[in-house]
Enzyme design. Structure first.
Site, PDB file in Angstrom:
ATOM      1  N   SER A  28      -9.673   1.720   3.132  1.00  0.00           N
ATOM      2  CA  SER A  28      -9.159   2.443   2.480  1.00  0.00           C
ATOM      3  C   SER A  28      -7.622   1.221   1.651  1.00  0.00           C
ATOM      4  CB  SER A  28      -7.838   3.445   2.438  1.00  0.00           C
ATOM      5  OG  SER A  28      -7.056   2.975   4.330  1.00  0.00           O
ATOM      6  N   SER A  64      -9.527  -1.322   6.844  1.00  0.00           N
ATOM      7  CA  SER A  64      -9.134  -0.734   6.053  1.00  0.00           C
ATOM      8  C   SER A  64      -8.388  -1.978   5.453  1.00  0.00           C
ATOM      9  CB  SER A  64      -8.270   0.528   6.145  1.00  0.00           C
ATOM     10  OG  SER A  64      -8.351   2.040   5.446  1.00  0.00           O
ATOM     11  N   LYS A  84       0.558  -1.586  -0.153  1.00  0.00           N
ATOM     12  CA  LYS A  84      -0.007   0.127   0.302  1.00  0.00           C
ATOM     13  C   LYS A  84       0.812   1.358  -0.400  1.00  0.00           C
ATOM     14  CE  LYS A  84      -3.644   2.020   2.805  1.00  0.00           C
ATOM     15  NZ  LYS A  84      -4.385   1.622   3.723  1.00  0.00           N
TER      16      LYS A  84
END
Ligand code: GLN
Length: 475
Positions: free
Chosen positions: A151, A175, A76
């Site tokens: 997210s 997330s 990420k």
């Protein structure tokens, strides 16, 4: 080219020469190119990936390769990786390059994993739909009119669409688990303190965790084994023995399972409820003891989460001021205007909303009414869990109240958006681990996720029940 179910199988294929690692990474690179419309990656490291594949092939031949040899991993874009871009999907970090590597990422590399690129996400990990990214929306590969969740949307999609083997995401309030549920993959949020946060751009420091997305329980367990542990660079990481998560998957134990009634109340989609309860019935038939339990503070979790995380975010994000890191506005007359214009132009709408909320709850006069009170409620939420875990080993709940929603459906309604974290934020408030496992699809062919929660540092139990469901129930 990915005819293996998990890393163990892949490694055997690589060792016997039936699979060529360079072909394998080229296959992933081609998938990324072919599915560019998903927008899962902010950056892809093509040449480097091929170079690493060649080096790891050699190590495999020489028998010197680490335990993640050849595992292709996406990370990420909130995690630092030296000499690579780090943007947090924000304009304020446009053109910023990491000066060091996050501990979790370094541990993967040390075991000969290959980092293929950095995945798209909501700006600074704030969001539930990946619609708050300076790099644009990410599409759900199962149905491109739907959000992938957030997210860590890009991380979930990279695994679901077979753009890599495994990915790392972060989970502050759901997330990892929520996008895993929306995309139909496994996603684990570890105990707070299990994995070092060094090199993770802070959103809410007392909530943030790093964990894996995977196509199997085995791979999630293996990655956890590698990234866990105490780190001198993160004082909140905990010195505690790291179990052999992967090899302990062969154990079998009939855990006592709790079903918290508040997680099956109003607002839960009926098909999700039925799917979860079908699994629970199956476990009962197999002789698992299942018990109804109550977590009465559940109704306060979203409010508590949004008071405390915005407070922490407003403080953590103060460092992005135009003077340090990345972006600086071009137009300003004095220092104050430089700060003002840089932050106004650099941050997106949701990040600004959180900074304002957080500044408000910390301001004198409101601190006691909001921040201090929320800290006390956080303690009560933790005590709820302590109490039920004195009666049961694990909890089963839905991961999310709905399946993946339509792009744009909730983007103008922050409260509705925040409610998609109703079953996940509690684990971050209490610091406990949780997994989302895919258990099937609804009538619209959209994935359903089942969440398993355990007491702190008992990830092993979560993995054991997960693999049982994977191999015996949903297979
Ligand atoms: N969706 C939640 C939020 O917007 C959780 C985010 C996260 O876990 N990083 O805060």
């Amino acid at each position: 080219m990915t005819f293996y179910k998990n890393h163990k199988e892949k490694l055997e294929l690589l060792q016997s020469g039936k699979l060529n690692l360079v072909d394998n990474v080229n296959h992933f690179l081609k998938n990324i190119e072919d599915q560019k419309d998903l927008n899962a990656f902010n950056f892809v490291f093509e040449e480097e990936t091929i170079k690493s594949a060649k080096a790891v092939e050699q190590k495999i031949k020489n028998n010197t390769a680490g335990k993640l040899a050849g595992m292709v991993i996406a990370i990420k874009d909130v995690l630092a990786y030296k000499d690579h871009p780090l943007t947090c999907s924000s304009n304020i970090l446009k053109n910023f390059t990491s000066l060091y590597t996050a501990t979790a990422v370094q541990k993967l590399i040390d075991e000969d994993a290959i980092i293929i690129g950095k995945t798209n996400c909501d700006e600074f990990a704030m969001g539930s739909s990946n619609e708050n990214s300076a790099f644009g929306n990410v599409l759900n590969p199962v149905n491109k009119t739907r959000v992938p969740g957030g997210s860590s949307g890009g991380s979930a999609v990279s695994v679901a669409a077979n753009l890599c083997d495994v990915s790392l995401g972060t989970d502050t309030g759901g997330s990892i688990r929520q996008p895993a549920a929306f995309c139909g993959v496994y996603g684990l949020k570890p105990t707070y303190g299990r994995v070092s946060r060094y090199g993770l751009t802070a959103f809410a420091s007392s909530f943030d965790t790093i964990g894996p997305f995977a196509k199997s329980v085995e791979d999630a367990a293996l990655v956890m084994e590698v990234i866990s542990g105490k780190d001198e660079n993160d004082s909140t990481s905990v010195k505690k023995e790291i179990p052999n998560y992967l090899s302990s998957l062969s154990k079998s134990k009939k855990f006592k399972i709790g079903i918290p009634k508040e997680y099956f109340a109003e607002g839960l989609d009926e098909e999700i409820r039925d799917a979860i309860l079908d699994i629970v019935d199956e476990l009962k038939l197999e002789g698992y003891e299942v018990k109804d339990v109550s977590l009465p503070m559940t109704e306060y979790t979203i409010a508590t989460y949004y008071i405390l995380t915005t407070a922490e975010a407003s403080s953590n994000l103060a460092r992005f001021d135009g003077a340090r890191y990345g972006f600086r506005a071009a137009d300003y007359k004095n220092l104050n205007e430089m700060y003002l214009n840089s932050r106004t132009q650099g941050f997106g709408k949701e990040v600004k909303r959180r900074i304002m909320l957080g500044t408000y709850v910390l301001s004198s006069g409101y601190y006691d009414a909001y921040y201090r009170k929320a800290q006390k409620v956080r303690r009560l939420i933790k005590e709820d869990f302590d109490k039920v875990f004195s009666e049961v080993d694990l909890l089963i709940t839905p991961t999310t109240p709905t399946v993946a929603f339509k792009i744009g459906e909730k983007s103008d309604d922050p409260l509705q958006m925040y409610l998609s974290d109703i079953y996940t934020t509690s684990a971050n408030l209490a610091g406990i681990p949780g997994i989302s496992i895919p258990i099937g699809k609804n009538s619209e062919n959209l994935p359903i996720g089942l969440q398993i929660l355990s007491p702190q540092f008992e990830e092993e139990k979560i993995f054991l029940l997960s693999i049982h469901i994977q191999n015996e129930i949903t297979k």
